[in-house]
Design a protein around this motif. Structure first.
Motif, short mmCIF file in Angstrom:
data_model
loop_
_atom_site.label_atom_id
_atom_site.label_comp_id
_atom_site.label_asym_id
_atom_site.label_seq_id
_atom_site.Cartn_x
_atom_site.Cartn_y
_atom_site.Cartn_z
N ASN A 123 0.84 -1.19 0.00
CA ASN A 123 0.00 0.00 0.00
C ASN A 123 0.88 1.24 0.00
O ASN A 123 1.81 1.35 0.79
CB ASN A 123 -0.92 0.02 1.23
CG ASN A 123 -1.72 1.31 1.33
OD1 ASN A 123 -1.49 2.12 2.22
ND2 ASN A 123 -2.63 1.52 0.40
N SER A 149 -3.42 7.22 -3.25
CA SER A 149 -3.41 6.03 -2.40
C SER A 149 -3.83 4.84 -3.24
O SER A 149 -4.81 4.91 -4.00
CB SER A 149 -4.37 6.20 -1.22
OG SER A 149 -4.39 5.02 -0.42
N TRP A 151 -3.36 0.17 -3.64
CA TRP A 151 -2.84 -1.13 -3.24
C TRP A 151 -2.31 -1.87 -4.47
O TRP A 151 -2.91 -1.79 -5.55
CB TRP A 151 -3.93 -1.98 -2.58
CG TRP A 151 -4.36 -1.48 -1.23
CD1 TRP A 151 -5.30 -0.54 -0.96
CD2 TRP A 151 -3.84 -1.91 0.03
NE1 TRP A 151 -5.42 -0.34 0.39
CE2 TRP A 151 -4.54 -1.18 1.03
CE3 TRP A 151 -2.88 -2.84 0.44
CZ2 TRP A 151 -4.29 -1.35 2.39
CZ3 TRP A 151 -2.64 -3.02 1.79
CH2 TRP A 151 -3.34 -2.28 2.75
#
Length: 333
Positions: A123, A149, A151
């Motif tokens: 992440n 942001s 993943w």
């Protein structure tokens, strides 16, 4: 200080000032699972370790890192399992890695050769609103998204060979390289990329007075993208970072107190220069109930020592033999 924070961040994402991305640890001897999945189960009993590091104390936005590792062999001892969690914060950026490891151990000569694989998630997130801009406004397209942001999947691999008094290993914890700030149409060339890191370790345990005093030398070499010159994209063929190495010398007293000193430096492959980074000291103490406590200190040898009092680590670990249901004598590595 805000300018310093911004500078640290640019050193991470900048095109020409590329640096190693994975966090460094002085007590790497106790958390080798962070960079080599083949290390899982190597202690022949359940082992847990937690480590906290604050780097360059006194500099705003300097790296702060934490790791938690747990690993153990199965009942047969041929297979090792592990879990590794790493959190790293540098200025406005945060990264979190969670990996599960599997190692298969094969008897070879006087020792065992372990082949390891790991898989997990990575992440990445940032808060660019914490940065101070020279013109007072956000005009740089590199920071158009103030709060990125995401993943990403992660896989890694490694080899680890060990005997009672010797070990060596090679780990690649991030086999997948992926974009952190990809180029957009119509923009100047801006990128940020998670690069592949290579770790080579070697060390030994030399009895000086039976088990009462053990001398343990070791070395860790970390390199970023030594294969970048062979990439198809010419823009990335000159991307690299100094190859970092740690030389560590330690003494283990009465299988209880461990004291070590180390030296960290780097060699720049592209212009054949080197630079001193730090001189380090560390210690670990084993309690009779299997608990292990430790600490480390790095004295900075670069010009940063004018602005920082150094780097610090604290460590907490536990070792337990589930086969005999009692704590065991700690392994040398």
């Amino acid at each position: 200080m805000r300018k310093t924070l911004a500078l640290l961040f640019l050193l991470i994402l900048g095109k020409s000032a590329f640096a190693q991305q994975d966090p460094m640890f002085t007590n790497y001897l106790f958390n080798s699972l962070t960079f080599n999945p083949a290390y899982a189960g190597s202690n022949d009993h359940l082992t847990m370790n937690a480590l906290y590091r604050t780097q360059w104390v006194g500099i705003e936005g300097a790296p702060v890192s934490q790791t938690v590792t747990v690993h153990s062999p199965n009942q047969s001892g041929r297979v090792g399992f592990g879990l590794n969690i790493i959190h790293d914060q540098i200025g406005p950026t945060n990264t979190l890695t969670v990996d599960a490891s599997y190692a298969y151990r094969i008897p070879l000569g006087k020792g065992k050769l372990a082949i390891g694989l790991q898989g997990g998630l990575y992440n990445y997130r940032s808060d660019f609103s914490k940065l101070s801009y020279v013109d007072g406004s956000v005009t740089d397209p590199a920071y158009a998204n103030l709060n990125p942001s995401f993943w990403k999947p992660n896989i890694g691999a490694g080899l680890y060979y060990s005997t009672k008094h010797f070990y060596t290993g090679l780990g690649v914890p991030h086999l997948i390289e992926y974009d952190l700030a990809p180029q957009s149409a119509g923009q100047t060339f801006i990128y940020g990329k998670q690069y592949r890191h290579y770790y080579f370790t070697m060390g030994g345990a030399i009895p000086l007075s039976g088990n009462a005093l053990i001398f343990k030398p070791s070395v860790l070499i970390k390199s970023v993208s030594p294969d970048s010159r062979f990439k198809k994209d010419s823009s990335f063929q000159t991307v690299g970072a100094p190859t970092e190495f740690n030389v560590d010398l330690s003494l283990f007293f009465q299988e209880t107190l461990w004291f070590g000193v180390s030296f960290r430096s780097a060699i720049e492959a592209f212009n054949n220069t080197s630079s001193f980074d730090s001189a380090d000291v560390w210690a670990a103490y084993y309690l009779q109930n299997g608990l292990r406590i430790g600490a480390g200190y790095d004295y900075t040898l670069t010009k940063l020592n004018k602005a920082t009092s150094g780097s610090f680590e604290i460590m907490l670990g536990y070792e337990f033999d589930y086969k005999t249901k009692k704590t065991v004598t700690p392994r040398y590595f």
